[in-house]
Design an enzyme around this catalytic site. Structure first.
Site, PDB file in Angstrom:
ATOM      1  N   CYS A  69      -5.772   6.009  -2.863  1.00 16.26           N
ATOM      2  CA  CYS A  69      -5.012   4.456  -3.236  1.00 16.26           C
ATOM      3  C   CYS A  69      -3.669   4.831  -3.559  1.00 16.26           C
ATOM      4  O   CYS A  69      -3.620   5.165  -4.990  1.00 16.26           O
ATOM      5  CB  CYS A  69      -5.580   3.582  -3.952  1.00 16.26           C
TER       6      CYS A  69
ATOM      7  N   GLU B 298     -11.136  -0.342  -3.733  1.00 14.19           N
ATOM      8  CA  GLU B 298     -10.006  -1.135  -3.449  1.00 14.19           C
ATOM      9  C   GLU B 298     -10.575  -2.492  -2.975  1.00 14.19           C
ATOM     10  O   GLU B 298     -11.563  -2.783  -2.419  1.00 14.19           O
ATOM     11  CB  GLU B 298      -9.345  -0.520  -2.132  1.00 14.19           C
TER      12      GLU B 298
ATOM     13  N   GLY C 186      -3.069   2.565  -6.483  1.00 17.49           N
ATOM     14  CA  GLY C 186      -4.041   2.929  -7.626  1.00 17.49           C
ATOM     15  C   GLY C 186      -3.522   4.104  -8.266  1.00 17.49           C
ATOM     16  O   GLY C 186      -3.499   4.441  -9.707  1.00 17.49           O
TER      17      GLY C 186
ATOM     18  N   CYS D 268       0.842  -1.243   0.030  1.00 12.47           N
ATOM     19  CA  CYS D 268       0.055  -0.132   0.174  1.00 12.47           C
ATOM     20  C   CYS D 268       1.076   1.232  -0.158  1.00 12.47           C
ATOM     21  O   CYS D 268       1.846   1.452   1.087  1.00 12.47           O
ATOM     22  CB  CYS D 268      -0.716  -0.064   1.413  1.00 12.47           C
TER      23      CYS D 268
ATOM     24  N   HIS E 129      -4.291  -3.900 -10.531  1.00  8.51           N
ATOM     25  CA  HIS E 129      -5.245  -2.683 -10.886  1.00  8.51           C
ATOM     26  C   HIS E 129      -5.787  -2.717 -12.338  1.00  8.51           C
ATOM     27  O   HIS E 129      -5.095  -2.966 -13.179  1.00  8.51           O
ATOM     28  CB  HIS E 129      -4.389  -1.381 -10.711  1.00  8.51           C
TER      29      HIS E 129
END
Length: 284
Positions: A227, A218, A230, A78, A169
């Site tokens: 994110c 998410e 992301g 993350c 993603h």
């Protein structure tokens, strides 16, 4: 016998997690803890749980992180959480380094801390740049390429770009970002058969000033304010589809991240803020 764990809640551009120093406290079932503690009505409230620990497995790193989504599933990485870890480690005096090697399930990430001295005696971390390593586009265990970048939910068809930043993603550029039903489409696409491990879904719109407005569904957490991986995936997708160059400003619900896809080494560099919310104690 019940025992208590000290925790810190932090957020990066609104993407909030519960942080526990696993060097001091043992969380024997982090998946269960993530589910219970993330609940915004009966728990602390967050997008998940992050454990900060020592490196393991002989990896050359300063610290390690494990991250569990609000549904208890473990994620590989993350970006927003890694920035928060950098701030946590430095300002809580667990390190005096301004370049930190952080072990994650998707490799060792390099955190570069940008410091600012205010009127107070303590130096603060203003922002953090994370070397997110190189993106991948062909990861069979995460994405079935035979779908051809096209997914249909109900009567609407989305054309997207798959980008793996360690975690998967699928970035879809749209022209109605403000009215798009992110929950409806994101929740369906997360579980599409094209994604064997499920997927994070980004909906993005290129604005007239060059900023890329992005909203996120998410994997394992639902709609989040931001994110980090992301944002990186969105910037890469914008570059490979000719919508942007290799530097992008990604505006998410909770804040703005600056992304550079470096041409020299192929790595993606993410820069953004991190902030403390509060400290607390909770029983296991």
């Amino acid at each position: 016998m019940t025992k208590s764990v000290r925790f810190t809640k932090m957020h990066g551009a609104g993407n909030d997690y519960i942080y526990v120093d696993a060097q001091k406290y043992d969380v024997p079932d982090p998946s269960a803890a993530a589910i219970a503690w993330s609940n915004r009505h009966t728990g602390i409230g967050s997008d998940g749980l992050v454990l900060i620990g020592k490196p393991y497995g002989g990896v050359d790193a300063d610290f390690s992180m494990r991250i569990f989504n609000a549904d208890g599933s473990e994620a590989k990485m993350c970006g927003n959480a890694s920035r928060c870890i950098g701030k946590y480690l430095y300002e809580r005096r667990l390190t005096d380094k301004t370049t930190i090697r952080l072990q994650t399930l998707s490799g060792v990430k390099i955190l570069k801390l940008h410091l600012v001295s205010n009127e107070t005696p303590e130096t603060k971390v203003e922002s953090v740049t994370v070397d997110m390593l190189a993106p991948s586009f062909r990861v069979p265990e995460q994405y079935d390429e035979t779908v051809g970048g096209v997914l249909t939910v109900g009567s609407r068809t989305f054309h997207g770009t798959f980008v793996s930043m360690g975690n998967p993603h699928f970035v879809c550029f749209v022209d109605d970002i403000n009215t798009l039903d992110v929950a409806r489409y994101g929740s369906a696409m997360e579980y599409a058969t094209a994604f064997p491990e499920r997927c994070n879904i980004e909906f993005a719109e290129l604005k007239s000033d060059g900023t890329i407005r992005t909203r996120v569904w998410e994997r394992g957490s639902g709609i989040t304010m931001a994110c980090g991986t992301g944002a990186c995936a969105t910037a890469v997708a914008a570059a490979v589809t000719g919508r942007a160059l290799r530097r992008s400003i990604i505006a998410m619900d909770g804040g703005t991240l600056h992304i550079e896809w470096n041409e020299a080494d192929g790595h993606v560099y993410m820069t953004g803020p991190a902030a403390f919310v509060f400290d607390g104690e909770i029983e296991i």
